[in-house]
Design a protein around this motif. Sequence first.
Motif, short mmCIF file in Angstrom:
data_model
loop_
_atom_site.label_atom_id
_atom_site.label_comp_id
_atom_site.label_asym_id
_atom_site.label_seq_id
_atom_site.Cartn_x
_atom_site.Cartn_y
_atom_site.Cartn_z
N ASP A 28 109.16 50.14 -88.77
CA ASP A 28 110.08 50.08 -87.56
C ASP A 28 110.16 50.27 -86.11
O ASP A 28 110.68 49.29 -85.69
N LEU A 29 108.74 50.93 -85.68
CA LEU A 29 108.47 50.73 -84.39
C LEU A 29 108.13 49.41 -84.09
O LEU A 29 108.51 49.15 -82.91
N GLN A 30 107.15 48.86 -84.85
CA GLN A 30 106.84 47.42 -84.49
C GLN A 30 108.01 46.35 -84.06
O GLN A 30 108.03 45.72 -83.22
N ASN A 31 108.97 46.38 -85.06
CA ASN A 31 110.13 45.77 -84.77
C ASN A 31 110.85 45.99 -83.86
O ASN A 31 111.53 45.11 -82.78
N LEU A 32 111.22 47.27 -83.54
CA LEU A 32 112.09 47.55 -82.29
C LEU A 32 111.36 47.21 -80.98
O LEU A 32 111.79 46.74 -80.01
N ILE A 33 109.89 47.45 -80.89
CA ILE A 33 109.20 46.91 -79.71
C ILE A 33 109.19 45.51 -79.61
O ILE A 33 109.61 45.12 -78.39
N ASN A 52 96.02 64.06 -94.67
CA ASN A 52 95.35 62.76 -95.11
C ASN A 52 96.41 61.62 -94.67
O ASN A 52 96.32 60.66 -95.20
N THR A 53 96.95 61.76 -93.31
CA THR A 53 97.77 60.64 -92.87
C THR A 53 97.55 60.39 -91.56
O THR A 53 97.30 61.49 -90.79
N SER A 54 97.61 59.14 -91.41
CA SER A 54 97.20 58.47 -90.04
C SER A 54 98.71 58.29 -89.33
O SER A 54 99.28 57.27 -89.95
N VAL A 55 98.80 58.95 -87.92
CA VAL A 55 99.90 58.46 -87.28
C VAL A 55 99.49 57.91 -85.89
O VAL A 55 100.05 57.67 -84.93
N THR A 56 98.13 57.49 -85.94
CA THR A 56 97.27 56.97 -84.79
C THR A 56 98.18 55.88 -84.13
O THR A 56 98.30 55.72 -82.99
N PHE A 57 98.81 54.82 -84.78
CA PHE A 57 99.79 53.78 -84.21
C PHE A 57 100.74 54.30 -83.38
O PHE A 57 101.21 53.74 -82.18
N PHE A 58 101.40 55.40 -83.61
CA PHE A 58 102.37 55.81 -82.66
C PHE A 58 102.06 56.55 -81.36
O PHE A 58 102.86 56.88 -80.67
N TYR A 59 100.71 56.58 -81.26
CA TYR A 59 100.04 57.21 -79.83
C TYR A 59 100.00 56.11 -78.87
O TYR A 59 99.55 55.14 -79.02
N LYS A 60 100.57 56.52 -77.40
CA LYS A 60 100.48 55.34 -76.41
C LYS A 60 98.83 55.13 -76.27
O LYS A 60 98.88 53.89 -76.04
#
Length: 247
Positions: free
Chosen positions: A22-27, A107-115
């Motif tokens: 969703d974030l990639q599409n929004l960007i 055990n979850t990566s949320v790395t993509f959401f970081y600036k």
Amino acid sequence: MYRRIKLVDKTDISIIDKLEMDLQNLIQAMEIYFDEFVNHIDITNEIEEIRKFNPDHILSFNYTNTYQRLNKQDCCQIHGTACYKQGFPKKCSLVLGIPKTDIPFANTSVTFFYKEFQREYNKNETDYLKWIQYMHQKNTEYSNNYRKYISNLEIFEKKHPRKPYSLPIMALKPKEPEAPMNEIMILGHSLRGDFDILSPFFILENTNIIIFYKGDSDYKNKWKFICGPNSTIEKEHSHIDWKMLND
């Protein structure tokens, strides 16, 4: 996003993948909008405070080329510049994320959401690092020259203790070096979210910084939150000027 993540069981990571998509599409949608619409708005009103300031360096967290179109001057676009027309499909360079934070997932990566990750992944502009290095170098040279000046001044005053000095003796007096002044302008920042980029500029000596912000007390509250209630932003030979932008 953060509220939704907390509601999901730790073993169910599909929501993270969905949010990332969703974030990639929004960007990408933002980039299309900025490039197709905002970048073509006819600029008729110039902000006086920006016009009269003559910075050496401009640090922008905006997504458009508005400043460059208005002032014909380059700036470092930390969070990318909307340029959808340059080719599609392609990797978007716009950064739209959050500062690093502790999200309670094992055990979850949320790395993509970081600036920070998005900047590195997108290979965004890093000219500001060269600016900081250059300004540190100028300040170091000034400090070394100032120490030499003080030493030579002490020698001079021992040789010529009587004052006032005559003109021939005054000609022998060592000249105090002039402090180098760096002029920096910052646009479109999020003080709390982009502090990792901004903080090296705030600690520079011999630097004048003008920061445009929105909200009468917004920057004061955030500054106290980040640096503590008793922190100061004023240093010798340096000044930070905060300018509020109206709608």
